[in-house]
Design an enzyme around this catalytic site. Sequence first.
Site, short mmCIF file in Angstrom:
data_model
loop_
_atom_site.label_atom_id
_atom_site.label_comp_id
_atom_site.label_asym_id
_atom_site.label_seq_id
_atom_site.Cartn_x
_atom_site.Cartn_y
_atom_site.Cartn_z
N THR A 1 0.29 -1.55 -0.02
CA THR A 1 -0.10 -0.22 0.14
C THR A 1 0.38 1.08 -0.24
O THR A 1 -0.61 1.96 0.04
CB THR A 1 -1.06 0.40 1.20
OG1 THR A 1 -0.20 -0.38 2.05
CG2 THR A 1 -2.14 -0.72 1.35
N ASP B 1 0.69 -3.86 20.15
CA ASP B 1 0.26 -3.76 18.52
C ASP B 1 0.94 -1.88 18.09
O ASP B 1 0.64 -0.86 17.34
CB ASP B 1 -0.86 -3.63 17.83
CG ASP B 1 -1.08 -3.29 16.41
OD1 ASP B 1 0.04 -3.98 15.78
OD2 ASP B 1 -2.01 -2.72 15.73
N ARG C 1 3.64 5.74 17.04
CA ARG C 1 2.51 4.97 17.42
C ARG C 1 2.68 4.83 18.59
O ARG C 1 1.35 5.05 19.48
CB ARG C 1 2.71 3.40 16.97
CG ARG C 1 2.16 3.03 15.30
CD ARG C 1 0.42 2.69 15.45
NE ARG C 1 -0.18 1.67 15.64
CZ ARG C 1 -0.20 1.13 14.37
NH1 ARG C 1 0.40 1.11 13.19
NH2 ARG C 1 -0.84 -0.25 14.46
N TRP D 1 -7.09 12.06 10.09
CA TRP D 1 -6.35 10.81 9.54
C TRP D 1 -5.72 10.97 8.40
O TRP D 1 -5.16 10.58 7.69
CB TRP D 1 -7.38 9.59 9.57
CG TRP D 1 -6.35 7.63 8.90
CD1 TRP D 1 -6.45 7.05 8.02
CD2 TRP D 1 -6.05 7.36 10.53
NE1 TRP D 1 -6.33 6.08 8.10
CE2 TRP D 1 -5.59 6.04 9.74
CE3 TRP D 1 -6.29 7.24 11.88
CZ2 TRP D 1 -5.22 4.99 10.36
CZ3 TRP D 1 -5.48 6.23 12.39
CH2 TRP D 1 -5.52 5.09 11.87
N TRP E 1 5.66 -1.77 6.56
CA TRP E 1 4.32 -1.33 5.46
C TRP E 1 4.44 0.09 5.09
O TRP E 1 2.97 0.57 4.32
CB TRP E 1 3.45 -1.78 5.71
CG TRP E 1 2.76 -1.28 7.13
CD1 TRP E 1 2.89 -2.09 8.67
CD2 TRP E 1 2.08 -0.52 7.71
NE1 TRP E 1 2.34 -1.35 10.24
CE2 TRP E 1 1.86 -0.14 8.74
CE3 TRP E 1 1.69 1.11 7.19
CZ2 TRP E 1 1.24 0.79 9.80
CZ3 TRP E 1 0.43 1.77 7.53
CH2 TRP E 1 0.52 1.27 9.32
N SER F 1 3.58 -5.04 3.30
CA SER F 1 2.30 -5.05 4.02
C SER F 1 1.72 -6.58 4.74
O SER F 1 2.17 -7.26 4.07
CB SER F 1 1.19 -3.92 3.67
OG SER F 1 1.75 -2.62 3.53
N GLY F 2 1.74 -6.73 5.65
CA GLY F 2 1.13 -8.52 5.73
C GLY F 2 0.50 -7.71 7.44
O GLY F 2 1.00 -9.60 7.82
N GLY F 3 1.36 -7.42 8.77
CA GLY F 3 1.27 -7.77 9.69
C GLY F 3 0.86 -8.23 10.99
O GLY F 3 1.43 -9.05 11.41
N ASN G 1 4.64 -4.16 14.51
CA ASN G 1 4.57 -4.72 15.07
C ASN G 1 5.48 -6.35 15.26
O ASN G 1 5.27 -6.80 14.51
CB ASN G 1 2.95 -5.22 15.78
CG ASN G 1 2.32 -6.03 14.23
OD1 ASN G 1 1.70 -5.77 13.60
ND2 ASN G 1 1.79 -7.44 14.74
CA CA Z 1 0.82 -3.79 13.26
#
Ligand code: CA
Length: 582
Positions: A174, A320, A344, A490, A251, A189-191, A269
Amino acid sequence: MKRFILAATVSLMALSTAQAAVTEADVANDQTITSQVVTNGMGRNLQRFSPLDAINKDTVGSLVPAWAFSMGGEKQRGQETQPLVYDGIMYVTGSYSRLYAIDVKTGKEIWQYDARLPEGILPCCDVINRGAAIYGDNIYFGTLDARLVALNLKTGDVVWNKKIADYRAGYSYTAAPLIVNGLIVTGNSGGEFGIVGEVQARNAETGDLVWTRPVIEGHMGTLNGEESTMTGTLNATWPGDMWKTGGGATWLGGSYDADTDTLVFGTGNPAPWNSHLRNAGAPTEGNVGDNLYAASRLGIDPATGEIKWHFQTTPREGWDFDGVNEVVAFTDREGNDRFATADRNGFFYVLNRADGKFVSAVPFVKDISWASGIDENGRPIYNEDNRPGDPSAATDGDKGEMVFAIPSFLGGKNWMPMAYSQRTGNFYVPSNEWGMDIWNEPVTYREGAAYLGSGFTIKPLFEDYIGSLKAIDPDSGEIKWEYKNDAPLWAGVMTTAGGLVFTGTPEGEFIALDDETGEKLWSFQTGSGIVGQPITWEMDGEQYVSVASGWGGAVPLWGGEVANRVNYLNQGGMIWTFKLAK
Ligand code: CA
């Protein structure tokens, strides 16, 4: 004679075609070339600062739409893209892996590319795309089935189409690609599926892999088709075989610091979310449980893919708190070369640019619960009783002890990029004030299935606002002002030499704030929520500003009580372009 003139004309045409191609110098100087935007971040250092000042505090009141473009179709989902502008054409990516070329003067479509996505793609957090990159005669972008596509700038024809990873195992793509010295550099991506985060570099002309760098210790990198070096030291910080499905998705892509010739990529994460399975909740035995290099920032050599340095924002991660947020190179007021990143986990970090070493950290959201601060080495000072409990020790069914943690897993700040102003020396950070109930559950890895071992509900902290755009002085850590917004912020942020801070809200407003006071000087209702990233450029002596409008992204899907609070917002899919009324 006639034939000679014809030949001369042909060679001139060939020359002008060659000049139309975007060079490394064009990409390297994108932050100062005001007629174009060819990189994510308006420059590879991701400052998102424009030297343009025709639109300024005095004139912004007369900013009006020049044109608007609809992405059409039934696929009106989150539009998180950053537009690009080059040689009379605007390029924007849309939800469901679409890319549009638009006449930048009129807003009329020139061509459109729709990726043919297979059944069974596994995007975690809406079917979004965050933008493309331009180099040579091509534009490059990634698709939700974890592929990278090169398209001809003028025609939209496919030049090449390469697989980054297997979407059936949970990989997707993405982020906007990053281009350095003719290499297309991407993450993955895909964590949330137990994938392994990786950075890949490809030859821009052919799409062939030059190097790969997995970011979890124990995995082997490659260079020119051969094994290069192992990432980290096997089992130094991971117990048993957990590293094999250790997460750390890269990602959000990366930045490039030209002064130190370093790619900087963040890592997500560690997998699964239940940190007890990764030994993170256990008493420290060496550093087993830190789970390198998840939840970290990595400095990478662009020529070889070797890791030069790492800084782990959240060792022993259990909430996360992906460490992917953008790392922005800047020079502080004393002339020191620094990086800044707003994690985060709720802390704003300043690092040394030469070696990634910790300089300082301050909280940028309220009431952080999981750590009481960051120590002099950059390591969190944990409140261990705010770690979600170990389900294997549970007395009540399978569920470990639930805690209320701040910030929520969507972060003090999520993907939406902050901006730095060369005018004020401050960062402008889009943040959210929210917490979560979170607990752990038993989980085993299964390819292509969610690999969390956690349950959660996000909750607002305050009645009157969640979103909070903050002006942060990176030298003192002081928050200079705060702009509050009802819905969670966002959208990306942009600063200008005109003294303005641009961003958008989920309520649909595109706004310009005073960079010194946070006062709202201008706003325009775009009709759907803004989760895109603004840009500005100059054409025929006039300054333009553009932003995508189209509500979506992770909040409506994962936001718990916050999602319920904003479920009245309308979806959409428009590009709005503005200029000053004459
Ligand atoms: Ca995550």
